[in-house]
Design an enzyme around this catalytic site. Structure first.
Site, PDB file in Angstrom:
ATOM      1  N   HIS A  73     -10.560   8.812   4.267  1.00  0.00           N
ATOM      2  CA  HIS A  73      -9.771   9.713   5.116  1.00  0.00           C
ATOM      3  C   HIS A  73     -10.049  11.160   4.735  1.00  0.00           C
ATOM      4  CE1 HIS A  73      -6.965   6.121   5.897  1.00  0.00           C
ATOM      5  NE2 HIS A  73      -7.800   6.295   6.912  1.00  0.00           N
ATOM      6  N   GLU A  96      -7.818  13.572   2.567  1.00  0.00           N
ATOM      7  CA  GLU A  96      -7.372  13.087   1.260  1.00  0.00           C
ATOM      8  C   GLU A  96      -8.366  13.522   0.187  1.00  0.00           C
ATOM      9  OE1 GLU A  96      -6.544   8.924   2.007  1.00  0.00           O
ATOM     10  OE2 GLU A  96      -5.293   9.452   3.729  1.00  0.00           O
ATOM     11  N   HIS A 133      -7.274   6.603  -2.028  1.00  0.00           N
ATOM     12  CA  HIS A 133      -6.675   7.319  -0.894  1.00  0.00           C
ATOM     13  C   HIS A 133      -5.565   8.190  -1.463  1.00  0.00           C
ATOM     14  CE1 HIS A 133      -8.181   5.100   2.808  1.00  0.00           C
ATOM     15  NE2 HIS A 133      -8.641   4.322   1.829  1.00  0.00           N
ATOM     16  N   GLU A 163      -3.142   4.685  -3.631  1.00  0.00           N
ATOM     17  CA  GLU A 163      -2.644   5.909  -2.993  1.00  0.00           C
ATOM     18  C   GLU A 163      -2.240   6.835  -4.130  1.00  0.00           C
ATOM     19  OE1 GLU A 163      -2.648   6.609   0.172  1.00  0.00           O
ATOM     20  OE2 GLU A 163      -2.833   4.669   1.173  1.00  0.00           O
TER      21      GLU A 163
HETATM   22  O1  0X9 Z   1      -3.212   3.551   6.317  1.00  0.00           O
HETATM   23  C1  0X9 Z   1      -4.141   3.532   5.509  1.00  0.00           C
HETATM   24  O2  0X9 Z   1      -5.311   3.397   5.829  1.00  0.00           O
HETATM   25  C2  0X9 Z   1      -3.824   3.718   4.026  1.00  0.00           C
HETATM   26  N1  0X9 Z   1      -2.854   4.754   3.844  1.00  0.00           N
HETATM   27  S1  0X9 Z   1      -3.277   6.306   4.110  1.00  0.00           S
HETATM   28  O3  0X9 Z   1      -2.092   7.119   4.057  1.00  0.00           O
HETATM   29  N2  0X9 Z   1      -4.215   6.770   2.935  1.00  0.00           N
HETATM   30  O4  0X9 Z   1      -3.945   6.396   5.343  1.00  0.00           O
HETATM   31  C3  0X9 Z   1      -3.220   2.464   3.473  1.00  0.00           C
HETATM   32  C4  0X9 Z   1      -4.051   1.270   3.685  1.00  0.00           C
HETATM   33  C5  0X9 Z   1      -3.368   0.114   3.100  1.00  0.00           C
HETATM   34  N3  0X9 Z   1      -3.730  -1.035   3.809  1.00  0.00           N
HETATM   35  C6  0X9 Z   1      -2.877  -1.656   4.648  1.00  0.00           C
HETATM   36  N4  0X9 Z   1      -1.628  -1.360   4.732  1.00  0.00           N
HETATM   37  N5  0X9 Z   1      -3.452  -2.574   5.329  1.00  0.00           N
HETATM   38 ZN    ZN Z   2      -6.135   7.242   3.337  1.00  0.00          ZN
END
Ligand code: 0X9
Ligand code: ZN
Length: 450
Positions: free
Chosen positions: A181, A184, A308, A378
């Site tokens: 991302h 980030e 992330h 994260e």
């Molecule tokens: O949404 C995402 O891709 C990740 N969080 S972020 O804020 N960095 O964008 C988390 C991904 C975790 N995976 C799932 N929840 N499937």
């Molecule tokens: Zn992310």
């Protein structure tokens, strides 16, 4: 569950584009509005080795914006630069700034107070610097190109010259990634610093044993186009996706929704303008294809960690489903690894879907398709601390986040030879030593690149 509500809230604020809420952006206006036309400030790097030095530099008229153990960065006009030199301070670099309304016109980079973060070129230079310093055990390769043609670089660390030459190894492998991302940016810094740490400490008994027995890969910037786009105007853009031009003229696919395991089964969007647009097909994007092909060329890897930000979480599959992974032993291994690592970085360990269901992410694919023990961290800050500014927590946070995550990174590397060994009641082999690894200081690029 500490974070679902606040994350959704903050993310939606970010999506609404309330950019003015970000305190890091005010410098573009305030620092230059009243600057005397005859003596524009320069972005200056000055040698300063301790707090007394820094106080003197500040006192002579330079506004210090970023600090490293041996130098500082900040704004100084010609007059102040002359004063600094007269006092014997070494000017390490100077960049003339051409600032217009709305931000940079000629300098496309992080705002000055965040200069320690690595843009694409600096990331490339940092990887190459590490290679030049540790040439016999490292190699930098491009694993593919982004939509806009930037290289996605991987740093390979391996003590076997043959492995380095071929890029293939039978040693157990670990893969660390960052920056799926764009916004980030901290997720670039941490893998860079981890790589540097391993190399700088290569003669330490514990690290040396790991380097000899593991095949190690760092891909700190998976989304270089997005990262550059995010900083290109001098004001952070809160950009998340890559820079694909979609069929309707909108931009960007969420790379962490584009992997091909249970792709498009929830928590991703078919709307091209969505922040979580999953793309027209699994692996439609060159960046995710590069990661897929890279991982598939290195299936000796048993562990993978993708960084992330933000919220301080240790996440493991599944993310697309609330079910646990079907293999009970694997589930126990994920849980044990996550809780162990979380005890060190003080993050919250949980199945990714407990955060929210999302399909097409890196870790579901790496585990679901290849059985790799794959985690998402994260990084800091925690969601409650900073609101949307959590994507831009400033340079001051970097060292702490590195230190928080050093043991988890080493632990995962250790566990690569047999992830199931973590299920033993007593830590075995090197694992027992990871209670107190040496802790390093800031990423200090030998060529002064920051
Ligand atoms: O949404 C995402 O891709 C990740 N969080 S972020 O804020 N960095 O964008 C988390 C991904 C975790 N995976 C799932 N929840 N499937
Ligand atoms: Zn992310």
């Amino acid at each position: 569950m500490k974070s679902i509500f606040s994350r959704a809230f903050y993310l939606s604020i970010g999506l609404l584009g309330i950019l003015a809420a970000n305190p890091n952006q005010s410098w573009t206006q305030s620092a230059y509005a009243d600057a005397a036309p005859v003596s524009k400030p320069h972005w200056v790097q000055v040698q300063a080795r301790n707090s007394a030095d820094r106080s003197t530099v500040e006192n002579l008229g330079m506004s210090i914006e970023a600090v490293r153990s041996d130098c500082v960065w900040g704004f100084a006009n010609d007059k102040v630069v002359a004063k600094l030199e007269a006092q014997g301070f070494q000017i390490l670099s100077q960049t003339a700034m051409e600032i217009g309304r709305g931000g940079h016109e000629t300098m496309y980079d992080f705002p000055p107070q965040d200069a320690r973060y690595h843009n694409f070129q600096q990331t490339t230079d940092a990887l190459n610097n590490l290679h030049s310093l540790y040439a016999d055990i490292t190699k930098v390769i491009s694993v593919g190109k982004s939509v806009e043609g930037r290289d996605i670089y991987a740093l390979h660390i391996n003590t076997d010259p043959q492995d380095l030459a071929t890029g293939k190894s039978v040693k157990p492998g670990a893969i660390y990634m960052g920056n799926h991302h764009a916004r980030e940016h901290l997720s670039v810094e941490i893998p860079l610093m981890m790589a540097q740490y391993l190399l700088k400490n290569k003669d330490d008994a514990q690290i040396s044993a790991l380097l000899k027995s593991r095949d190690i890969w760092f891909v700190p910037m998976v989304n270089p186009d997005g990262s550059e786009f995010d900083i290109a105007t001098g004001q952070y853009q809160y950009w998340r996706k890559n820079r694909s031009k979609n069929s309707d003229g909108t931009y960007g696919v969420d790379l962490n929704r584009n992997y091909g395991y249970e792709w498009g089964t929830g928590g991703s969007d078919t709307d091209t303008s969505s922040e979580i647009y999953m793309g027209p097909a699994p692996f439609s994007e060159p960046e995710t294809r590069a990661m897929r092909d890279f991982v598939e060329a290195h299936l000796n890897a048993t562990v993978l960690l993708t960084f992330h930000s933000f919220s301080e979480l240790v996440l493991y599959p599944w993310g697309h489903s609330n079910d646990p992974v079907p293999n009970t032993k694997d589930q126990q291994t994920f849980e044990k690894m996550a809780t162990t690592m979380a005890a060190w970085n003080h993050y919250t360990p949980e199945q990714a879907s407990a955060l929210y269901i999302a399909s097409g992410d890196t870790t579901d694919w790496a585990y679901g398709t290849h059985g790799i023990f794959a985690f998402t961290f994260e990084l800091s800050p925690s969601s409650n601390e900073m609101g949307p500014g959590g994507f831009y927590p400033g340079a001051g946070i970097i060292d702490k986040v590195f230190q928080d995550n050093l043991k988890p990174v080493l632990y995962l590397l250790d566990a690569a030879d047999n992830p199931y060994k973590v299920l033993g009641n007593t830590p075995t082999g090197m694992l027992q030593n990871y209670m107190e690894p040496k802790v390093d200081s800031a990423f200090d690029s030998p060529l002064g690149l920051n």
